[in-house]
Motif scaffolding. Structure first.
Motif, PDB file in Angstrom:
ATOM      1  N   LYS A   3       0.831  -1.204   0.000  1.00 53.14           N
ATOM      2  CA  LYS A   3       0.000   0.000   0.000  1.00 53.14           C
ATOM      3  C   LYS A   3       0.871   1.262   0.000  1.00 53.14           C
ATOM      4  O   LYS A   3       0.523   2.265  -0.646  1.00 53.14           O
ATOM      5  CB  LYS A   3      -0.936  -0.010   1.210  1.00 53.14           C
ATOM      6  N   LYS A  29     -14.644   0.906   2.297  1.00 56.02           N
ATOM      7  CA  LYS A  29     -14.950  -0.162   1.343  1.00 56.02           C
ATOM      8  C   LYS A  29     -15.700   0.391   0.143  1.00 56.02           C
ATOM      9  O   LYS A  29     -15.459  -0.017  -1.009  1.00 56.02           O
ATOM     10  CB  LYS A  29     -15.778  -1.253   2.029  1.00 56.02           C
ATOM     11  N   GLU A  32     -13.242   2.124  -2.171  1.00 58.36           N
ATOM     12  CA  GLU A  32     -12.480   1.150  -2.955  1.00 58.36           C
ATOM     13  C   GLU A  32     -13.347   0.531  -4.051  1.00 58.36           C
ATOM     14  O   GLU A  32     -12.927   0.423  -5.208  1.00 58.36           O
ATOM     15  CB  GLU A  32     -11.938   0.050  -2.053  1.00 58.36           C
ATOM     16  N   LYS A  37      -8.252   4.874  -6.247  1.00 57.50           N
ATOM     17  CA  LYS A  37      -6.971   4.195  -6.016  1.00 57.50           C
ATOM     18  C   LYS A  37      -6.417   4.474  -4.625  1.00 57.50           C
ATOM     19  O   LYS A  37      -5.400   3.896  -4.239  1.00 57.50           O
ATOM     20  CB  LYS A  37      -5.969   4.619  -7.083  1.00 57.50           C
ATOM     21  N   THR A  74      -9.833  -2.942   3.255  1.00 53.32           N
ATOM     22  CA  THR A  74      -9.507  -2.463   1.906  1.00 53.32           C
ATOM     23  C   THR A  74      -8.109  -2.895   1.475  1.00 53.32           C
ATOM     24  O   THR A  74      -7.278  -3.266   2.299  1.00 53.32           O
ATOM     25  CB  THR A  74      -9.584  -0.925   1.839  1.00 53.32           C
ATOM     26  N   ASN A  75      -7.873  -2.803   0.176  1.00 54.51           N
ATOM     27  CA  ASN A  75      -6.571  -3.155  -0.399  1.00 54.51           C
ATOM     28  C   ASN A  75      -5.880  -1.969  -1.057  1.00 54.51           C
ATOM     29  O   ASN A  75      -4.866  -2.141  -1.733  1.00 54.51           O
ATOM     30  CB  ASN A  75      -6.751  -4.275  -1.427  1.00 54.51           C
ATOM     31  N   ILE A  76      -6.439  -0.784  -0.913  1.00 55.15           N
ATOM     32  CA  ILE A  76      -5.841   0.423  -1.491  1.00 55.15           C
ATOM     33  C   ILE A  76      -5.237   1.266  -0.372  1.00 55.15           C
ATOM     34  O   ILE A  76      -5.611   1.129   0.794  1.00 55.15           O
ATOM     35  CB  ILE A  76      -6.875   1.238  -2.302  1.00 55.15           C
TER      36      ILE A  76
END
Length: 533
Positions: A3, A29, A32, A37, A74-76
């Motif tokens: 990240k 969430k 995202e 991004k 989240t993954n961002i």
């Protein structure tokens, strides 16, 4: 990609990048899922969501707890609005270490004094931090980080405090030399003249972030032309949430009803989707004991329940509450408790009111003209393996379900040996080859007839609306349906008609119980239902 690396790449990109405000795990969430991004963890928004002022009234550990949830879901990358760093250089060092532990990509600190005041509140009266002291704080942050890509942003408040372009440039350059990875230049003007003046003088010497909350009418193309690296949409999710909550709450308060809001708000199912309920379902298959996981259940819940009158005017009777919980929810919980997670509900009347997590929904569109058998036919593809089938308006004690599942016959129905009194609604009474014998634990009872026309004094018991088929039983049921479907469909047959025709060449076994269940048909039933636990 880490990240931290994602955020650093955004700052160093040749394209103008954007991040969006979030203030809790749910809003993060949504940001995202929308496609952004990166996330701006806004101090104003988090404070507002916690119900306190944006004056460091929420402690840094409370903020840390909020953004940990945001990061986990989240993954961002998340850039935290870190106010002034919550103290001096030492607080700053500890903050950076804790942010890295929680997977936060960067922190933005502003050159004001602790405790801070929001930049749009009496801003020109706010003193700014000493430049050398603030540079020390930046250096402490950079020295504390263990990830070389962790981002430290220095936010310049010179324009906010009314000190002008020269001071803004002086501070920005000092912070760049101190090690800041980017400069956030803030302005409260309704036009972007201060930002343009700064960008013209800055000369693209370092990444610049802006927050166009006040100068929102400036075309975004201008930011690209001026060389801005990153735009923060800083507080619009929390503002939108406040508007929506105020409008919805006012509507419900005035109407004393949900009728005018239910169609305009997110479904409960969408909430479960955002929470990742489906992932949990897959994880349960992997990690929980296998008992019950090869079983499935079908709940027939298409009817309104006309005998309940006004109580079912707006909801199907399966959603009536007993002991504080809808009948359907209680049944699903009972299935889940013994490991049956694959559940299908056949809806009909007011079907939009039935929406449960991890439950498949099928619709009997012609519920007004059809019977429970037609609802079962809608779910015929779900009759596979060991399948439990239940009417959607019954309540039963948990042991009843265990008794049924412990029966090893291919087709088994549950029958109450305590026959219902006369004068009630027509019931599916049964004849069998034997009466209930409580002393014979190996008793094999075979159904001979099921009908509401059987005189109560001659009935061996009453079908409770709960039955089970094994994999072989499922094949028998489906094969027999193919033979009789021309007669059975379109409301011509009830479930009892189907069973009676099945009996010509197949055995249907009975599992006797004595009470411990209830079919909620009218007000009297609903009052008694509180006793079924």
């Amino acid at each position: 990609m880490k990240k931290t690396t994602q955020l650093k790449n955004m700052l160093q990109s040749n394209n103008l990048e954007f991040i969006m405000e979030a203030h809790n795990g749910l809003s993060a969430k949504i940001v995202e899922n929308t496609g952004f991004k990166g996330i701006w963890a806004s101090g104003l928004s988090i404070s507002a969501a916690l119900g306190v002022r944006d004056n460091n009234e929420a402690s840094w550990t409370q903020v840390l707890e909020v953004i940990e949830f945001m990061s986990d879901t989240t993954n961002i990358p998340i850039l935290l609005d870190g106010d002034t760093g919550y103290g001096n250089f030492n607080n700053m060092r500890r903050l950076v270490r804790k942010l890295e532990q929680r997977g936060i990509a960067g922190v933005c600190i502003e050159d004001k004094l602790f405790p801070k005041t929001n930049s749009f509140i009496n801003s020109e009266a706010q003193p700014l931090a000493d430049i050398d002291e603030f540079c020390g704080k930046i250096q402490a942050a950079k020295d504390a980080q263990t990830d070389p890509d962790f981002v430290v942003v220095a936010r310049v408040e010179a324009f906010i405090a009314g000190w002008g372009l020269d001071e803004a440039l002086k501070r920005a350059e000092a912070y760049r030399l101190a090690g800041a990875d980017a400069i956030l230049m803030h302005s409260k003007k309704s036009n972007a003249s201060e930002i343009k003046a700064f960008m013209d003088a800055w000369g693209d010497r370092h990444p610049v972030i802006i927050v166009p909350t006040k100068y929102y009418s400036t075309p975004t193309t201008h930011f690209t032309e001026w060389g801005v690296s990153l735009v923060i949409w800083a507080n619009h999710n929390v503002r939108a949430a406040i508007t929506a909550m105020e409008e919805t709450t006012k509507q419900i308060f005035e109407d004393q009803s949900l009728m005018n809001v239910e169609g305009s708000v997110a479904s409960v199912g969408h909430i479960f989707e955002l929470q990742g309920a489906n992932e949990l379902k897959e994880a349960e298959k992997k990690y929980l004991p296998t008992y019950g996981q090869e079983m499935n259940a079908i709940i027939l819940a298409a009817s309104r329940g006309l005998q309940l009158g006004d109580l079912t005017e707006d909801i199907p009777k399966t959603m009536l509450k007993v002991n504080g919980e809808p009948i359907l929810h209680t049944m699903v919980s009972q299935f889940n408790a013994i490991g049956i997670k694959d559940i299908t509900v056949v809806r009909g009347y007011k079907r939009e009111m039935i929406d449960l997590p991890n439950v498949k929904m099928l619709d009997n569109i012609d519920f007004e003209q059809t019977k429970d058998l037609d609802s079962l036919i809608v779910a015929s593809k779900e009759i596979r393996g060991t399948t439990v089938i239940a009417y959607g308006d019954i309540l039963f004690k948990s042991y009843v379900l265990n008794e049924l599942l412990n029966d090893d016959n291919d087709i088994t129905i549950v029958v109450d040996a305590h026959v219902a009194k006369e004068g009630r609604n027509p019931r599916d009474f049964i004849y069998a080859n034997q009466h209930c014998n409580r002393k014979d634990f190996s008793q094999k009872v075979i159904l001979e007839k099921m009908s509401p026309k059987i005189p109560v004094e001659k009935a061996f018991g009453e079908f409770v609306g709960l039955w089970k088929v094994t994999e072989t039983g499922a094949s028998i049921i489906l094969s027999h349906y193919e033979k009789v479907k021309d007669i059975a469909i379109s409301g011509k047959w009830q479930i009892n008609d189907f069973f009676n025709s099945l009996l010509e060449k197949n055995d249907v076994y009975i599992k006797y119980i004595d009470g411990s269940w209830l079919d909620v048909d009218d007000i009297v039933d609903l009052q008694k239902a509180e006793e079924i636990k």
